[in-house]
Design a protein around this motif. Structure first.
Motif, PDB file in Angstrom:
ATOM      1  N   ILE A 293       0.869  -1.177   0.000  1.00 30.33           N
ATOM      2  CA  ILE A 293       0.000   0.000   0.000  1.00 30.33           C
ATOM      3  C   ILE A 293       0.902   1.221   0.000  1.00 30.33           C
ATOM      4  O   ILE A 293       1.752   1.379   0.884  1.00 30.33           O
ATOM      5  N   GLY A 294       0.740   2.083  -0.998  1.00 31.99           N
ATOM      6  CA  GLY A 294       1.561   3.289  -1.091  1.00 31.99           C
ATOM      7  C   GLY A 294       0.740   4.513  -0.735  1.00 31.99           C
ATOM      8  O   GLY A 294      -0.325   4.745  -1.300  1.00 31.99           O
ATOM      9  N   VAL A 295       1.235   5.313   0.204  1.00 35.27           N
ATOM     10  CA  VAL A 295       0.502   6.515   0.616  1.00 35.27           C
ATOM     11  C   VAL A 295       1.499   7.603   1.014  1.00 35.27           C
ATOM     12  O   VAL A 295       2.523   7.334   1.651  1.00 35.27           O
ATOM     13  N   ARG A 296       1.221   8.837   0.599  1.00 39.84           N
ATOM     14  CA  ARG A 296       2.092   9.967   0.911  1.00 39.84           C
ATOM     15  C   ARG A 296       2.020  10.327   2.393  1.00 39.84           C
ATOM     16  O   ARG A 296       0.983  10.146   3.036  1.00 39.84           O
ATOM     17  N   SER A 297       3.120  10.889   2.889  1.00 36.18           N
ATOM     18  CA  SER A 297       3.229  11.149   4.331  1.00 36.18           C
ATOM     19  C   SER A 297       2.175  12.128   4.843  1.00 36.18           C
ATOM     20  O   SER A 297       1.734  12.024   5.992  1.00 36.18           O
ATOM     21  N   HIS A 298       1.753  13.093   3.989  1.00 39.38           N
ATOM     22  CA  HIS A 298       0.791  14.098   4.448  1.00 39.38           C
ATOM     23  C   HIS A 298      -0.656  13.643   4.269  1.00 39.38           C
ATOM     24  O   HIS A 298      -1.568  14.372   4.643  1.00 39.38           O
ATOM     25  N   LEU A 299      -0.838  12.437   3.711  1.00 34.80           N
ATOM     26  CA  LEU A 299      -2.200  11.919   3.500  1.00 34.80           C
ATOM     27  C   LEU A 299      -2.547  10.847   4.516  1.00 34.80           C
ATOM     28  O   LEU A 299      -3.370   9.967   4.260  1.00 34.80           O
ATOM     29  N   MET A 300      -1.906  10.919   5.684  1.00 37.37           N
ATOM     30  CA  MET A 300      -2.216  10.024   6.804  1.00 37.37           C
ATOM     31  C   MET A 300      -2.415  10.881   8.049  1.00 37.37           C
ATOM     32  O   MET A 300      -1.790  11.926   8.200  1.00 37.37           O
ATOM     33  N   ALA A 301      -3.312  10.426   8.896  1.00 38.96           N
ATOM     34  CA  ALA A 301      -3.558  11.114  10.168  1.00 38.96           C
ATOM     35  C   ALA A 301      -3.104  10.215  11.313  1.00 38.96           C
ATOM     36  O   ALA A 301      -3.231   8.994  11.233  1.00 38.96           O
ATOM     37  N   VAL A 302      -2.578  10.841  12.367  1.00 40.44           N
ATOM     38  CA  VAL A 302      -2.107  10.093  13.537  1.00 40.44           C
ATOM     39  C   VAL A 302      -3.141  10.203  14.655  1.00 40.44           C
ATOM     40  O   VAL A 302      -3.580  11.298  14.997  1.00 40.44           O
ATOM     41  N   GLU A 303      -3.528   9.071  15.196  1.00 34.27           N
ATOM     42  CA  GLU A 303      -4.485   9.035  16.320  1.00 34.27           C
ATOM     43  C   GLU A 303      -3.820   8.352  17.507  1.00 34.27           C
ATOM     44  O   GLU A 303      -3.140   7.334  17.346  1.00 34.27           O
ATOM     45  N   THR A 304      -4.015   8.921  18.682  1.00 36.30           N
ATOM     46  CA  THR A 304      -3.425   8.315  19.885  1.00 36.30           C
ATOM     47  C   THR A 304      -4.312   7.225  20.469  1.00 36.30           C
ATOM     48  O   THR A 304      -3.873   6.454  21.317  1.00 36.30           O
TER      49      THR A 304
ATOM     50  N   ARG B 264      -4.597   6.647  10.026  1.00 40.15           N
ATOM     51  CA  ARG B 264      -5.718   6.588   9.072  1.00 40.15           C
ATOM     52  C   ARG B 264      -5.277   7.195   7.751  1.00 40.15           C
ATOM     53  O   ARG B 264      -4.608   8.232   7.740  1.00 40.15           O
ATOM     54  N   MET B 265      -5.650   6.569   6.650  1.00 35.42           N
ATOM     55  CA  MET B 265      -5.378   7.152   5.335  1.00 35.42           C
ATOM     56  C   MET B 265      -6.477   8.162   5.033  1.00 35.42           C
ATOM     57  O   MET B 265      -7.663   7.829   5.063  1.00 35.42           O
ATOM     58  N   THR B 266      -6.068   9.402   4.753  1.00 33.97           N
ATOM     59  CA  THR B 266      -7.055  10.486   4.593  1.00 33.97           C
ATOM     60  C   THR B 266      -7.181  10.968   3.148  1.00 33.97           C
ATOM     61  O   THR B 266      -7.960  11.862   2.865  1.00 33.97           O
ATOM     62  N   GLY B 267      -6.375  10.396   2.250  1.00 29.88           N
ATOM     63  CA  GLY B 267      -6.433  10.856   0.857  1.00 29.88           C
ATOM     64  C   GLY B 267      -6.043   9.752  -0.100  1.00 29.88           C
ATOM     65  O   GLY B 267      -6.231   8.563   0.187  1.00 29.88           O
ATOM     66  N   VAL B 268      -5.479  10.130  -1.224  1.00 32.64           N
ATOM     67  CA  VAL B 268      -5.133   9.187  -2.297  1.00 32.64           C
ATOM     68  C   VAL B 268      -4.108   8.165  -1.802  1.00 32.64           C
ATOM     69  O   VAL B 268      -3.112   8.508  -1.194  1.00 32.64           O
ATOM     70  N   TYR B 269      -4.386   6.896  -2.073  1.00 34.85           N
ATOM     71  CA  TYR B 269      -3.370   5.876  -1.859  1.00 34.85           C
ATOM     72  C   TYR B 269      -3.399   4.904  -3.028  1.00 34.85           C
ATOM     73  O   TYR B 269      -4.348   4.854  -3.809  1.00 34.85           O
TER      74      TYR B 269
END
Length: 370
Positions: free
Chosen positions: A279-290, A350-355
């Protein structure tokens, strides 16, 4: 328009620099030839310029076959990495030199040289010699000399590689401005993907003498055709997470996650069922949840860096190293730092955009194959 058909350049039985490539450069566009050292980009440029003779294939300028024409008969302007200025000549004579070779009178060629110098904002340098100029000024003179004869095609061979980072941006913007003003079909060779994305209408990515993908910068960045393109484009590089596709092509699962694919990304048919994928996803298209959330990957947090405008949060998803960039926030920075040093340094992504989903064996982008 420039058209390349089945272009091949072979030096000996083992060395194939270009392997039957096809390319079309539309009229008035700016195209970048991009790739690592030895990929064939400079060989392609030199074949277009007539500095190298192809082993096979054809090169057309419009409807004219120029494959066997000498460089002087192709009406090209060329800007070299080394600037290639004549040290004993003043700037005005360096710029006017191609017109002198054509037999143009001194008064007319000087008038044209001044006109081009004004366009490139170097009219105050015309009485100096090259050794009295900075690197950026020498590059502008080299550009002026290439443009003064009003070429049909402008070819640039890594023209900014000898400049410092700040000057590179300045000259890059200047080259783009001049190309847009003149409307000359232009081709630049570079190994710098940021430079290519900033300056070009389209980019041809080469590797081992073959075109990997030829598209707009935006499409190359978001929808790379294969793993090579995906890894080459972008800084930080695209993240790749090892996973497996289920039998229906509707879910992917890996170490610590199982995700339902969005409708547009579902892989139909049996062709890729059960296939190992990345799965390829750009660093700014992921969100971090605690806290654990649905449709998320578990990441073991390792490093948190404050880059000023953003935070770079890095860690492991299974055996895959992943980088995520999130907007700078001091409170969250301290939270992540504290979490990273704890006994259970886990966050969820979480993936928030294009992957993209790549076949792990062939490297092909499965989504683009459908």
């Amino acid at each position: 328009m420039i058209r390349i058909e089945k272009l091949r350049k072979q030096y000996d039985s083992k060395t194939v620099a270009l392997d039957n490539i096809d390319l079309v450069f539309e009229d008035s566009t700016f195209v970048a030839l991009l790739g690592p050292s030895g990929c064939g980009k400079t060989t392609t440029l030199n074949c277009i310029a007539g500095l190298l003779e192809p082993t096979a294939g054809k090169i057309y300028f419009g409807d004219k076959d120029v494959t066997n024409l000498q460089p002087k008969d192709r009406n090209i302007g060329m800007v070299f990495q080394s600037y290639a200025l004549y040290p004993h000549l003043k700037v005005i004579d360096n710029i006017a030199f191609p017109l002198k070779q054509k037999g143009m009178g001194k008064e007319e060629r000087y008038a044209k040289a001044r006109q081009i110098a004004e366009m490139l904002q170097i009219e105050s340098l015309l009485d100096r010699k090259p050794n009295q100029l900075s690197g950026g000024q020498q590059q502008r003179v080299s550009m002026a000399r290439a443009l003064v004869k009003e070429p049909d095609v402008l070819l640039l061979d890594e023209p900014m590689s000898n400049l410092d980072a700040r000057l590179k941006i300045e000259i890059r913007d200047e080259i783009r401005r001049v190309q847009q003003e003149t409307g000359i079909t232009s081709i630049i060779v570079t190994h710098d993907q940021e430079e290519a994305m900033a300056i070009a209408d389209k980019i041809a990515i080469l590797d081992n003498g073959r075109i990997q993908q030829y598209d707009t910068p935006e499409h190359l960045y978001h929808y790379p055709a294969n793993l090579f393109v995906a890894k080459f484009m972008g800084n930080p590089p695209m993240n790749f997470v090892d996973a497996k596709l289920d039998a229906e092509g509707t879910r992917v699962y890996g170490d610590g996650f199982e995700l339902e694919l969005e409708e547009k990304d579902k892989i139909g048919g049996k062709k890729f069922a059960g296939r190992e994928v990345k799965i390829g996803v750009r660093s700014h298209l992921m969100a971090v949840e605690t806290q654990k959330v649905p449709q998320a990957m578990q990441m073991k947090l390792q490093i948190v860096e404050n880059l000023g405008k953003e935070l770079l949060v890095s860690g492991m998803v299974g055996d895959s190293f992943v980088r995520v960039t999130v907007p700078e926030d001091h409170e969250m920075f301290m939270t992540y730092k504290k979490l990273a040093s704890s006994e259970a340094p886990f966050v969820w992504l979480r993936m928030t955009g294009v992957y993209n989903i790549f076949d792990a064996e062939t490297g092909v982008n499965i989504g683009l194959e459908q």
